[in-house]
Motif scaffolding. Structure first.
Motif: not given
Length: 821
Positions: A123-127, A702-705
């Motif tokens: 959810y928080f990583n917008r998968s 690739c940046d941080y989640d």
């Protein structure tokens, strides 16, 4: 705005804390997980206290009151009816009302926590919605199979009409809570008798209407006391209590202390958190969502096998634009006294030998441990340059020009006590400006006498950054005067000496007032800096971060989060140029005097290959945009934090404390091999040429989640270091190189990967041991070397060669093609 008690349509996570006692009711299910501390849950008239890792299921259409104890946090997942109907689960109420971690079956609880953590991460990583839905369905099915239904008769079931009545009454109360609401008034709204409404409310919500309204008013009173610091009388009046006595009695019933005692408690806590430190030092696993995410499996998720194609064309005949690599202008090590240590000097010498930098910068030339500022018995300054000479002699002997930060503040001159982390270095302004002026003048005259005016004129001078007033007792007026006094002292010795400013964290560049006010002051007082300085740590203030959640403010470090802007450095440079154009100073050079990918000094991801890709990306995007890009910092040997137990511990350094190079250092070594003419640069490539070679640098940055950016998840185990990044596909690169001579060309390929070029990954494969032998250290040095391959390529008859390669996440590749005449 009052909460809406209508149907919930979206899956949501909410963080609950002591400042937000929550009354919950709706047609969705709610799963509450205690992150840390203790949480009281009032459900069906029964009160339960849950400890850390405890959880509670609130069934649809059940009223629940959640209260977090002081310093406690809980995470609540709201699951809408659409998910429940689709899954076919939770169609009947579960007996899983409240489960404390100390008493519940371990295997069942751990699996529920794992599913909750997995859902939260997605959810928080917008998968993708598909992956999130699958996780929610698995969670619902587990609840269905693990917790039996509640035995109840059909008379307890709420009809749709009854649900509508409760929804209407609750919405009315939440919109008019500060008014004089009576049961008769509420009953009239839904056309029932007061007695019927009272019985109905108590039966299905397990509380009286009067208690419900009182609890709601106490919630709002709590916010007024905490945020607006209203008086007890005003708070009682604004929250609808008939008098102060009633308010005090109800408050004490709910929280066990009077409003006055609560205010005193809050003041003491606020005082403890507002000590004069620029960066907080305490890092607790209980300050984020780590207590939930620790239930995720430790093994890495399988790498994506999907590919994204990246294409580019380049002509070997292009001459390009001549550039000087801004990243080689400035090298940083920690503090002046550390520069006297053999271990640090060895790494400085290696940096100069392997790459070659123009300037070198450090903190604390005036720290007490350098013993420059002395006073005689009469209180008159009597400088001593013994240690300073040992340091500057060494640095000059290595071929450096010096970039001197005139600071920090000697104890004998301080106005305040303002300390950074675990050091005694003081970020104060001087109590006696004339003595500070004298110290600068005498120091500069000493250096000119020792090295000559021509040499010292090539040096650069600054003072502490303008961010100090943001976090300390120093006012902006005091900072301006300190800056002007320092500028005047330098220019009084020699107007040709270069003085820069104002430094400060990058977020200051976007503040509406700080830099414009500073520029206005320096223009009006004739002390505008010769070059503009700032510190490039990619962060946002929490107030301006759209993804910010409330836990960030509760953490014991700066109220800021890492930026989600992958072009942060480029946009920072653009912002500074915009501010300078506004005052007709656009020709003023910009120096990024400190640059790093993170604001956290124990960030294990910085030891990984990620740092190599970040450096290549940040430098490639800004290759000619600024005069200097000074990476902070050369070595992990910096006495700014407590002792560490592992060779790799997330320090800022390009080298470990004992000189093992990390992947970030190897990236700079590859950049060192680039040519002096820029052909092209972009989000994933940098192409240059020299007289006889074409250089192609590729990087998969690739940046941080989102979870890690907000510090909701911390790295406590080295094995987790690669689990904090946004997922990305493999890069498939197609590069067309034209205008080559149609004959064989030598091509050399070097690569930084997790298998070769990363000493951290080798250490990780060994199991991250604490104790390393001399032979182990030697093997880490070997593993730190990038892979290398050389072969012949043959362009087609038209002189075109198609270079194809693949890059995994965080991988860096350099291709060097010999250009035959």
């Amino acid at each position: 705005m009052a909460p809406d008690f209508s149907s919930e349509k979206e899956l949501t996570f909410t963080l609950l804390g002591e400042e937000q006692p929550s009354l919950l009711w709706g047609d969705g299910a709610r799963l509450i997980f205690v992150l840390y501390g203790s949480v009281s849950v009032l459900l069906r008239g029964q009160s339960e206290v849950l400890s850390q890792a405890g959880f509670c299921l609130v069934n649809p259409l059940e009223l629940c009151r959640v209260s977090c104890a002081s310093g406690s946090r809980a995470l609540m997942l709201t699951i809408p009816q659409d998910y429940i109907h689709l899954s076919g689960c939770l169609t009947e109420s579960r007996s899983c009302t409240a489960v404390d971690a100390q008493t519940a079956p371990q295997t069942v609880c751990d699996e529920l926590r794992r599913l909750m953590a997995q859902t939260a991460r997605l959810y928080f990583n917008r998968s993708s919605r598909q992956r999130l839905n699958e996780s929610v369905m698995a969670l619902l099915q587990f609840l269905e199979s693990s917790f039996p239904c509640i035995e109840h008769n059909s008379s307890e079931q709420l009809s749709y009409a009854s649900i509508d009545r409760i929804t209407y009454v609750l919405n009315f109360i939440h919109h008019h809570w500060a008014e004089n609401i009576s049961v008769a008034q509420l009953a009239e709204q839904i056309y029932v008798s007061p007695n019927y409404l009272s019985r109905f409310f108590s039966r299905y919500l397990h509380t009286t209407i009067t208690d419900y309204i009182s609890n709601l008013r106490i919630q709002h009173a709590l916010r007024l006391l905490r945020e607006e610091h209203t008086s007890i009388t005003e708070t009682a009046m604004r929250t609808g209590f008939p008098n102060t006595s009633t308010f005090i009695r109800k408050f004490k019933q709910q929280y066990g202390l009077t409003p006055k005692q609560f205010e005193k408690q809050q003041a003491e806590r606020g005082k403890a958190l507002s000590q004069n430190t620029l960066l907080f030092t305490k890092e607790s696993e209980d300050n984020d969502l780590s207590s939930l995410f620790r239930y995720l499996p430790l093994e890495d998720a399988p790498a994506s096998q999907s590919k994204t194609v990246y294409s580019c064309k380049v002509s070997a005949a292009d001459t390009g634009t001549s550039v000087q690599p801004m990243w080689r202008r400035l090298l940083n090590f920690g503090y002046a006294r550390e520069g006297l240590l053999a271990a640090v000097q060895q790494q400085i010498s290696r940096a100069q030998r392997d790459i070659g930098f123009e300037y070198i910068r450090f903190h604390g030339i005036f720290d007490d441990n350098m013993q420059i500022y002395q006073e005689d018995e009469a209180g008159q300054p009597k400088p001593n340059f013994l240690y300073a000479d040992m340091l500057t002699d060494f640095l000059v002997s290595q071929g450096f020009k010096l970039y001197i930060e005139l600071g920090l503040m000697p104890s004998a001159l301080k106005k305040y006590d303002i300390f950074v982390l675990n050091r005694i270095s003081n970020f104060s302004v001087p109590a006696q400006s004339e003595k500070w002026h004298f110290l600068i003048v005498q120091t500069l005259r000493h250096w000119i006498s020792r090295y000559g005016q021509e040499i010292v004129r090539t040096w650069r001078f600054t003072v502490m950054g303008i961010h100090v007033p943001v976090f300390t007792d120093v006012s902006y007026e005091e900072y301006y005067e300190h800056y002007r006094n320092s500028w005047e002292a330098v220019k009084s010795v020699d107007p040709g000496l270069q003085f820069g400013g104002p430094g400060g964290f990058a977020s200051i560049a976007w503040d509406a007032d700080i830099l414009p006010d500073f520029f206005r002051f320096t223009v009006e007082n004739g002390c505008f800096p010769d070059f503009i300085t700032t510190q490039n740590y990619p962060h946002h203030n929490v107030e301006t971060d759209a993804e910010f959640m409330h836990t960030s403010v509760a953490q014991d470090f700066l109220p800021t989060t890492l930026s989600g802007d992958r072009h942060f450095t480029r946009n920072l440079c653009g912002r500074l140029c915009h501010l300078l154009r506004a005052i007709d100073r656009e020709q003023t050079p910009i120096w990024l005097e400190e640059c790093n990918s993170t604001i956290w000094q124990r960030d294990l991801s910085g030891d990984t290959c990620y740092k190599a890709a970040w450096l290549c990306h940040s430098i490639a995007e800004n290759y000619a945009a600024v005069q200097a890009f000074g990476y902070w910092l050369l070595t992990d040997f910096i006495e700014e934090r407590g002792a560490f137990t592992h060779i790799f511990h997330g320090g800022y350094g390009l080298f470990t404390y004992n000189g093992v190079p990390k992947a970030g250092w190897q990236a700079l070594c590859l950049l060192r091999r680039m040519g002096d003419a820029l052909l092209a640069a972009g989000d994933w490539y940098l192409i240059t040429r020299s007289r006889t070679q074409l250089h192609i640098l590729l990087f998969h940055y690739c940046d941080y989640d989102s979870l890690y950016r907000h510090r909701y998840r911390r790295l406590s185990q080295p094995a987790e270091a690669y689990r904090v990044f946004r997922e990305d596909n493999v890069m498939e690169v197609h590069l067309e190189i034209s205008r080559l001579t149609p004959q064989p060309h030598q091509i050399q390929r070097s690569a930084i990967t997790r298998e070769q070029g990363s000493s951290f990954d080798q250490w990780l494969r060994w199991g991250a041991p604490n104790d390393l032998s001399v032979d182990d250290i030697s093997q880490l040095h070997l593993a730190a070397q990038p892979s290398y391959r050389s072969e012949l390529i043959m362009p087609d008859a038209q002189g075109v060669f198609h270079l194809q390669t693949e890059l995994q996440m965080h991988e860096v590749q350099l291709f060097t093609i010999e250009l035959n005449s």
